[in-house]
Motif scaffolding. Structure first.
Motif, PDB file in Angstrom:
ATOM      1  N   UNK A   7      66.574  15.741  60.021  1.00 26.72           N
ATOM      2  CA  UNK A   7      65.497  16.304  60.831  1.00 26.72           C
ATOM      3  C   UNK A   7      64.888  17.464  60.063  1.00 26.72           C
ATOM      4  N   UNK A   8      63.722  17.914  60.518  1.00 26.77           N
ATOM      5  CA  UNK A   8      63.103  19.085  59.922  1.00 26.77           C
ATOM      6  C   UNK A   8      61.925  18.814  59.023  1.00 26.77           C
ATOM      7  N   UNK A   9      61.610  17.555  58.796  1.00 27.52           N
ATOM      8  CA  UNK A   9      60.465  17.249  57.961  1.00 27.52           C
ATOM      9  C   UNK A   9      59.159  17.579  58.672  1.00 27.52           C
ATOM     10  N   UNK A  10      58.068  17.488  57.927  1.00 22.71           N
ATOM     11  CA  UNK A  10      56.767  17.771  58.519  1.00 22.71           C
ATOM     12  C   UNK A  10      55.713  17.994  57.465  1.00 22.71           C
ATOM     13  N   UNK A  11      54.593  18.538  57.927  1.00 21.19           N
ATOM     14  CA  UNK A  11      53.444  18.824  57.066  1.00 21.19           C
ATOM     15  C   UNK A  11      53.391  20.331  56.814  1.00 21.19           C
ATOM     16  N   UNK A  12      53.263  20.703  55.555  1.00 15.65           N
ATOM     17  CA  UNK A  12      53.211  22.119  55.189  1.00 15.65           C
ATOM     18  C   UNK A  12      52.244  22.288  54.034  1.00 15.65           C
ATOM     19  N   UNK A  13      51.627  23.457  53.955  1.00 16.55           N
ATOM     20  CA  UNK A  13      50.729  23.741  52.847  1.00 16.55           C
ATOM     21  C   UNK A  13      51.521  24.112  51.596  1.00 16.55           C
ATOM     22  N   UNK A  14      50.914  23.890  50.465  1.00 17.05           N
ATOM     23  CA  UNK A  14      51.538  24.267  49.202  1.00 17.05           C
ATOM     24  C   UNK A  14      51.917  25.745  49.235  1.00 17.05           C
ATOM     25  N   UNK A  15      53.107  26.029  48.735  1.00 17.45           N
ATOM     26  CA  UNK A  15      53.624  27.390  48.771  1.00 17.45           C
ATOM     27  C   UNK A  15      54.465  27.689  49.987  1.00 17.45           C
ATOM     28  N   UNK A  84      61.632  25.955  49.440  1.00 22.49           N
ATOM     29  CA  UNK A  84      60.653  27.023  49.333  1.00 22.49           C
ATOM     30  C   UNK A  84      59.647  26.718  48.225  1.00 22.49           C
ATOM     31  N   UNK A  85      58.553  27.430  48.244  1.00 19.95           N
ATOM     32  CA  UNK A  85      57.512  27.259  47.217  1.00 19.95           C
ATOM     33  C   UNK A  85      57.164  25.789  47.026  1.00 19.95           C
ATOM     34  N   UNK A  86      56.939  25.115  48.115  1.00 19.61           N
ATOM     35  CA  UNK A  86      56.692  23.671  48.059  1.00 19.61           C
ATOM     36  C   UNK A  86      55.406  23.349  47.325  1.00 19.61           C
ATOM     37  N   UNK A  87      55.431  22.230  46.629  1.00 20.69           N
ATOM     38  CA  UNK A  87      54.301  21.757  45.847  1.00 20.69           C
ATOM     39  C   UNK A  87      53.885  20.383  46.365  1.00 20.69           C
ATOM     40  N   UNK A  88      52.634  19.987  46.134  1.00 15.79           N
ATOM     41  CA  UNK A  88      52.217  18.637  46.566  1.00 15.79           C
ATOM     42  C   UNK A  88      53.102  17.544  45.993  1.00 15.79           C
ATOM     43  N   UNK A  89      53.619  17.739  44.810  1.00 17.91           N
ATOM     44  CA  UNK A  89      54.484  16.715  44.200  1.00 17.91           C
ATOM     45  C   UNK A  89      55.853  16.625  44.864  1.00 17.91           C
ATOM     46  N   UNK A  90      56.160  17.519  45.795  1.00 16.50           N
ATOM     47  CA  UNK A  90      57.389  17.412  46.575  1.00 16.50           C
ATOM     48  C   UNK A  90      57.230  16.453  47.753  1.00 16.50           C
ATOM     49  N   UNK A  91      56.015  15.982  47.984  1.00 15.57           N
ATOM     50  CA  UNK A  91      55.764  15.049  49.077  1.00 15.57           C
ATOM     51  C   UNK A  91      56.580  13.772  48.878  1.00 15.57           C
ATOM     52  N   UNK A  92      57.365  13.424  49.890  1.00 16.98           N
ATOM     53  CA  UNK A  92      58.241  12.254  49.801  1.00 16.98           C
ATOM     54  C   UNK A  92      58.983  12.092  51.120  1.00 16.98           C
ATOM     55  N   UNK A  93      59.663  10.967  51.249  1.00 20.15           N
ATOM     56  CA  UNK A  93      60.653  10.808  52.305  1.00 20.15           C
ATOM     57  C   UNK A  93      61.975  11.337  51.752  1.00 20.15           C
ATOM     58  N   UNK A 110      71.169   8.506  55.548  1.00 19.25           N
ATOM     59  CA  UNK A 110      70.379   8.707  56.744  1.00 19.25           C
ATOM     60  C   UNK A 110      69.123   7.863  56.710  1.00 19.25           C
ATOM     61  N   UNK A 111      68.337   7.978  57.756  1.00 16.56           N
ATOM     62  CA  UNK A 111      67.135   7.152  57.877  1.00 16.56           C
ATOM     63  C   UNK A 111      65.929   7.768  57.172  1.00 16.56           C
ATOM     64  N   UNK A 112      66.034   9.037  56.808  1.00 18.06           N
ATOM     65  CA  UNK A 112      64.955   9.691  56.084  1.00 18.06           C
ATOM     66  C   UNK A 112      64.043  10.505  56.979  1.00 18.06           C
ATOM     67  N   UNK A 113      63.453  11.536  56.403  1.00 18.25           N
ATOM     68  CA  UNK A 113      62.479  12.355  57.111  1.00 18.25           C
ATOM     69  C   UNK A 113      61.323  12.659  56.165  1.00 18.25           C
ATOM     70  N   UNK A 114      60.107  12.539  56.671  1.00 16.77           N
ATOM     71  CA  UNK A 114      58.918  12.684  55.826  1.00 16.77           C
ATOM     72  C   UNK A 114      58.590  14.160  55.615  1.00 16.77           C
ATOM     73  N   UNK A 115      58.351  14.496  54.371  1.00 20.20           N
ATOM     74  CA  UNK A 115      57.858  15.827  53.999  1.00 20.20           C
ATOM     75  C   UNK A 115      56.530  15.640  53.286  1.00 20.20           C
ATOM     76  N   UNK A 116      55.498  16.271  53.796  1.00 27.52           N
ATOM     77  CA  UNK A 116      54.171  16.174  53.200  1.00 27.52           C
ATOM     78  C   UNK A 116      53.676  17.584  52.886  1.00 27.52           C
ATOM     79  N   UNK A 117      53.321  17.800  51.637  1.00 24.58           N
ATOM     80  CA  UNK A 117      52.832  19.104  51.194  1.00 24.58           C
ATOM     81  C   UNK A 117      51.370  18.957  50.803  1.00 24.58           C
ATOM     82  N   UNK A 118      50.506  19.657  51.502  1.00 27.21           N
ATOM     83  CA  UNK A 118      49.070  19.562  51.228  1.00 27.21           C
ATOM     84  C   UNK A 118      48.651  20.654  50.242  1.00 27.21           C
ATOM     85  N   UNK A 119      47.633  20.330  49.451  1.00 27.10           N
ATOM     86  CA  UNK A 119      47.168  21.278  48.424  1.00 27.10           C
ATOM     87  C   UNK A 119      46.084  22.183  48.965  1.00 27.10           C
TER      88      UNK A 119
END
Length: 119
Positions: A7-15, A84-93, A110-119
């Motif tokens: 759990x804990x995945x989601x959409x976050x801005x770069x950085x 921390x300091x997430x980058x767009x290239x960290x986007x993945x399940x 586990x079943x996976x959780x989506x992490x999406x990092x927007x630029x």
């Protein structure tokens, strides 16, 4: 049978930051290892981080070293991945996995959780 639930995945801005959790049931972990992996669209699954459950020692992929931290709460049979300091290239399940002592490959996933990092 061991079950892992992320759990804990989601959409976050770069950085930005996210904290993933992996709750284990069916077995109390006092040894072995837990790890985090990720798979981006069109790419193979790759290793991110690993924690030795009994010693607490950790190991990271070069791409996340210094930005991500794996930890555990033994009482709650839960592992975490602080990102921390997430980058767009960290986007993945992101997947958590576990293996017993002496076993070289990860046995439980586990079943996976989506992490999406927007630029």
């Amino acid at each position: 049978q061991v079950q892992l639930v992320e759990s804990g995945g989601g959409l976050v801005q770069a950085g930005g930051s996210l904290r993933l959790s992996c709750a284990a049931s069916g077995r109390t972990f006092s040894s072995g290892a837990m790890g985090w992996f990720r798979q981006a669209p069109g790419k193979e699954r790759e290793f991110v981080a690993q924690l030795n459950w009994s010693t607490g020692s950790t190991y990271y992929a070069d791409a996340v070293k210094g930005r991500f931290a794996i930890s555990r709460n033994s009482a709650k049979n839960t592992a975490f991945l602080q990102m921390n300091s997430l980058k767009p290239e960290d986007t993945a399940v992101y997947y958590c996995a576990a293996r017993r002592t002496g076993v070289t490959t990860y046995e439980y996933w586990g079943q996976g959780t989506q992490v999406t990092v927007s630029s």
